[in-house]
Scaffold this active site. Structure first.
Site, mmCIF file in Angstrom:
data_model
loop_
_atom_site.group_PDB
_atom_site.id
_atom_site.type_symbol
_atom_site.label_atom_id
_atom_site.label_comp_id
_atom_site.label_asym_id
_atom_site.label_seq_id
_atom_site.Cartn_x
_atom_site.Cartn_y
_atom_site.Cartn_z
ATOM 1 C CG ASP A 1 -13.847 44.374 66.557
ATOM 2 O OD1 ASP A 1 -13.973 43.148 67.273
ATOM 3 O OD2 ASP A 1 -13.118 44.224 65.316
HETATM 4 C C1 NOJ Z 1 -12.026 40.958 67.045
HETATM 5 C C2 NOJ Z 1 -12.637 40.779 65.594
HETATM 6 O O1 NOJ Z 1 -11.927 42.139 64.865
HETATM 7 C C3 NOJ Z 1 -14.032 40.749 65.430
HETATM 8 O O2 NOJ Z 1 -14.049 40.488 63.739
HETATM 9 C C4 NOJ Z 1 -14.403 39.506 66.003
HETATM 10 O O3 NOJ Z 1 -15.841 39.412 65.797
HETATM 11 C C5 NOJ Z 1 -14.430 39.994 67.805
HETATM 12 N N1 NOJ Z 1 -12.935 40.052 67.952
HETATM 13 C C6 NOJ Z 1 -14.881 38.878 68.526
HETATM 14 O O4 NOJ Z 1 -14.175 37.717 68.349
#
Ligand code: NOJ
Length: 757
Positions: free
Chosen positions: A283
């Site tokens: 993430d």
């Molecule tokens: C953080 C989020 O937790 C995740 O779900 C997302 O895909 C990413 N940022 C990218 O935006």
């Protein structure tokens, strides 16, 4: 030109090959590219940066991205959209030594240009085909603007409505959640990678992100392996089995090990036992955040731990690009780990056809055709109607008639030449953007297509009715200054429609709340309007279950409408007027108080279960509140009434290989045609480990004309009755079971049967 023709020939030859041969062919190609790569280039493939146009996390300033692409230091980018932007960057990638194409990823969560209901709202439809269609439309629109990869579906189970991301999943149930996970993966990936309208799906957030302590986003998770396997992992397993091309790990630590550095999750389970052959992306920044967790000393160690644990691509932390080469040279990360990660990434690039034509997703004509596409809009409208939940529809002030549906309800309307006055009151009545909900970036400048509730109701009510408006209060207001006007408007009307709730940005990433009551003075406003004695209908728009006990108790008609997307207001108006008979069922329990959270229907019985909601005598209960939720999992009404017969079974005992058939008749005993979600639950009475009081094991959505009846048959085998025993083996055990069928987890008929040896 010649190169393009070669590419086309290659695609034609490839698609003519049988699947196994194609896979082998791709494996060989991956290997041949891998052989040409330097260690630096390999590490580059494992590196993902955010583009310069939008951000969905804490951005690192970097003016040198294009140069780094040219040097083969970036394998993928996120938040780069539009054919022009993706083409520009892909052209730069084609200037790199090996011309390995970039992958463009983005959070396409519930629609792209045409916004669909929030995933939690869609889950309330219990309509698996419609959910797949919704993902298909999103993929068609997104792929047309150069996006190869969506960071969806989020398949995290959520039992805690304080958690902001509850809006992004399918609710609290592993069975429903698994079916929806499968549908979304299939919808996004369409006929399979290689088709130009397929986007790679991403099962996220692996794992247990939805169980953040106290519902606080990014918080730690501490849970037994049993709960992990039984409740939180099934939708991930379903996503992997459905062929999700990628997985994303999560921000949280799980029992002390950050998910990003968790070998058990990523290597042993996902890539080992589940044989997942895609790749895992971290993430945003989660590799580097292992330092904050107190698990890694620095980025060097974080890169080592994450890559060794099976995290193949680093989103934005830059730990890989800065340290992996050195780590390999110093023997801390084996070349085999790097090769495995790069192989997985390249494989997807081949499967997507990007080596044949890196620009195949960049097509201006296709982009235009998907912009303002009427069929897509229609699909979102259809999904919006299906997602609405009628929580309550009691007779108004004991006058003997129900307020909904408004049409065909003469008691609500003036007769003859006098026009009916309808008061529309509340902070959301004239709202536009809120209909879109969180995670809707690319609807851009679309206000012309989005109606307010005011406009949608006006269209249906005029001529013949006059609309009156009062805002009453803002969403977060503490002032009651607008109440007098609202009461005045209500008093002049024949009936009142109130539209209250949250702002769309109140649920989503980093949007956890400690207080999930209807915000501001909105419930006070409802009380004031109710005091006029007029028939009142309350519509609640929100991304999560809210608490509104007074309203639940006193207001006769309540609709829960989440955020329904581009055609949200039209869908609500259809339901209000009876042009659509609601059929949504809650995919998550609605608490009466934050103190009940986590609250879920499939809990254990405990040694001292309360006999009923008022039993507090040395039992597992509160002394200040009932145990039951305000609205149970599976609850949702229709304008018609469904009557359930008793259940009959084809046998009272089953053995391995037997089929248990449970039959019952559902009758549409009301005044309208309508759809019902018939739900099947079981309870394993005695197990080698304790079992939940109810577990959803099947459901059918049936359409019945007024007066029609249908025999509904569910089939179960011992395989459906398995669970994780003490050794975490997935087994069934002989013994007695209850079987329940009904229209909600809290309203069922019951029989029993046995598994015998
Ligand atoms: C953080 C989020 O937790 C995740 O779900 C997302 O895909 C990413 N940022 C990218 O935006």
């Amino acid at each position: 030109m010649k190169k393009k023709i070669q590419g086309l020939l290659l695609i034609a030859v490839l698609s003519a090959l049988p699947a196994a041969a194609q896979r082998k062919n791709i494996d060989q190609k991956v290997d041949s590219v891998l052989k040409l790569m330097t260690l630096e280039e390999k590490v580059g493939q494992m590196n993902q940066y955010n583009g310069d146009w939008a951000a969905t996390g804490p951005i690192t300033k970097d003016g040198d991205k294009q140069n780094q692409i040219r040097q083969g230091k970036i394998g993928s980018m996120l938040n780069v959209t539009g054919v022009d932007h993706t083409r520009t960057l892909q052209e730069i990638a084609m200037q790199s030594r090996l011309k390995i194409p970039l992958l463009f990823g983005q959070d396409v969560i519930h629609g792209y240009r045409t916004i669909f209901p929030l995933p939690l709202g869609e889950a309330a439809s219990w309509d698996i085909e419609a959910i797949e269609r919704s993902a298909r439309v999103a993929a068609t629109e997104a792929s047309a603007v150069g996006i190869h990869w969506t960071f969806a579906p989020m398949v995290d189970i959520a039992r805690d409505p304080r958690w902001g991301r509850v809006m992004e999943g399918a609710g609290e149930d592993p069975y429903l959640g698994s079916l929806i996970a499968t549908a979304r993966v299939k919808g996004f990936q369409g006929k399979g990678l290689g088709n130009v309208d397929a986007v790679m799906a991403c099962g996220k957030h692996f794992a247990a992100y939805g169980a953040a302590v106290a519902g606080r986003d990014y918080n730690s998770v501490d849970m037994s392996l049993r709960q992990l396997h039984e409740v939180y992992l099934p939708p991930f397993k379903a996503a992997a089995e459905a062929g999700a091309a990628t997985f994303m790990n999560s921000f949280n630590d799980l029992n002390g090990i950050p998910a990003t550095g968790n070998k058990y999750l990523q290597r042993d389970l996902l890539k080992g036992q589940w044989k997942f052959n895609g790749f895992v992306v971290s993430d945003w920044g989660s590799v580097g955040e292992m330092i904050n967790h107190g698990y890694s000393k620095d980025n060097y160690e974080a890169a080592m731990q994450a890559s060794n644990a099976g995290s193949d691509m680093d989103m934005e932390s830059r730990s890989y690009i800065q340290h992996l080469v050195k780590l390999v040279k110093e023997g801390k990360v084996k070349m085999a780990v790097i090769d495995d990660a790069v192989r997985r990434i390249l494989k997807k690039k081949f499967e997507m056809g990007l080596f044949d034509d890196p620009f195949r997703y960049c097509n201006e004509q296709r982009e235009k055709a998907q912009w303002n596409n009427e069929a897509n809009l229609q699909a979102s409208y259809d999904m919006a109607k299906k997602s609405i939940v009628l929580l309550k529809n009691d007779p108004v002030n004991n006058l003997g008639f129900r307020a909904l549906p408004l049409k065909e309800n003469p008691a609500m309307w003036m007769q003859g030449n006098t026009s009916t006055k309808i008061a529309l009151i509340g902070p959301l009545v004239k709202s536009v953007k809120d209909h879109l909900g969180f995670w809707s970036y690319d609807w851009k400048d679309d206000t012309a297509r989005i109606k307010t509730l005011w406009d949608a109701v006006k269209l249906k009510a005029e001529p013949g009715a006059e609309l009156l408006y009062a805002k009453g209060s803002g969403i977060m207001d503490t002032s009651r200054a607008g109440f007098a006007e609202a009461v005045n408007v209500a008093s002049q009307s024949n009936f009142v429609i109130m539209y209250v709730g949250e702002e769309r940005v109140f649920t989503g990433e980093a949007k956890s709340k400690s207080n999930i009551h209807l915000p501001g003075v909105q419930e006070e406003l409802i009380k004031a309007v109710m005091a006029t004695g007029k028939p009142v209908i309350v519509i609640i728009g929100a991304g999560r279950p809210l608490i509104f006990n007074w309203t639940a108790e006193h207001v006769p008609a309540i609709l829960y409408t989440w955020w329904l997307g581009t055609r949200g207001a039209d869908a609500i108006a259809d339901v209000l007027f009876g042009d659509y008979n609601p059929s949504g069922k809650l995919p998550i329990s609605f608490p009466r108080a934050e103190g009940q959270i986590p609250i879920y229907y499939n809990h254990y019985n405990t040694g001292r279960p309360a006999a009923n909601d008022s039993d507090m005598n040395y039992v597992s209960a509160y002394i200040d509140l009932r145990n039951s939720p305000q609205y149970a999992f599976g609850h949702g009404l229709s304008y018609t009434k469904f009557a359930y017969s008793d259940i009959t079974l084809n046998k009272k005992t089953i053995r391995p290989g037997d089929k248990l058939e449970a039959k019952m008749t559902v009758t549409n005993a009301g005044k309208y045609d309508g759809e019902e979600v018939v739900q099947l639950y079981i309870r394993d009475r005695v197990g080698s480990v304790v079992r939940p009081v109810k577990e959803l094991k099947g459901f059918q959505k049936v359409w019945l004309k007024k007066g029609e009846r249908k025999v509904i048959t569910f089939t179960l085998t011992v395989e459906d009755l398995r669970f994780y025993n003490e050794q975490l083996q997935y087994v069934y055990e002989p013994g007695e079971f209850n079987l329940y069928i009904g229209g909600s987890s809290a309203d069922v008929k019951e029989v029993s049967f046995q598994i015998v040896k």
